[in-house]
Design a protein around this motif. Structure first.
Motif, PDB file in Angstrom:
ATOM      1  N   GLY A   1      24.351  23.999 -40.505  1.00 18.14           N
ATOM      2  CA  GLY A   1      24.368  24.779 -39.474  1.00 18.14           C
ATOM      3  C   GLY A   1      23.164  24.577 -38.827  1.00 18.14           C
ATOM      4  N   LYS A   2      21.875  24.624 -39.264  1.00 19.40           N
ATOM      5  CA  LYS A   2      20.549  24.534 -38.681  1.00 19.40           C
ATOM      6  C   LYS A   2      20.447  23.142 -38.136  1.00 19.40           C
ATOM      7  N   ALA A   3      21.108  21.997 -38.991  1.00 20.22           N
ATOM      8  CA  ALA A   3      21.201  20.907 -38.088  1.00 20.22           C
ATOM      9  C   ALA A   3      21.856  20.633 -36.883  1.00 20.22           C
ATOM     10  N   LEU A   4      23.062  21.387 -37.038  1.00 19.36           N
ATOM     11  CA  LEU A   4      23.809  21.298 -35.793  1.00 19.36           C
ATOM     12  C   LEU A   4      23.163  22.210 -34.642  1.00 19.36           C
ATOM     13  N   ASN A   5      22.338  23.231 -34.727  1.00 17.18           N
ATOM     14  CA  ASN A   5      21.684  23.838 -33.711  1.00 17.18           C
ATOM     15  C   ASN A   5      20.405  23.115 -33.164  1.00 17.18           C
ATOM     16  N   LEU A   6      19.833  22.104 -34.138  1.00 17.97           N
ATOM     17  CA  LEU A   6      18.809  21.348 -33.803  1.00 17.97           C
ATOM     18  C   LEU A   6      19.383  20.249 -32.882  1.00 17.97           C
TER      19      LEU A   6
END
Length: 68
Positions: free
Chosen positions: A55-60
């Protein structure tokens, strides 16, 4: 069309796979021995952490994680 399918189906499934597998392992391990419960718990925590990292990677990358 390919991007719409990717964004609306594949990405949410991939980003929630860890949590789904963790829930399955915890439910399955409730009737096992203490060692099995511990191993399933540790694996569940790892899978949820992978889910959070995804999820964090998708946000980045600029693709917000879709709400359930």
């Amino acid at each position: 069309m390919k991007n719409v399918i990717l964004r609306s189906i594949v990405v949410p499934l991939a980003s929630r796979a860890g949590t789904a597998l963790a829930a399955y392992l915890v439910a399955k391990g409730l009737d096992g021995t203490l060692a099995d419960q511990f191993a399933n718990g540790v694996l569940a925590v790892v899978l949820v952490l992978c889910d959070l990292i995804t999820g964090k990677a998708l946000n980045l990358l600029g693709q917000p994680r879709e709400a359930a």
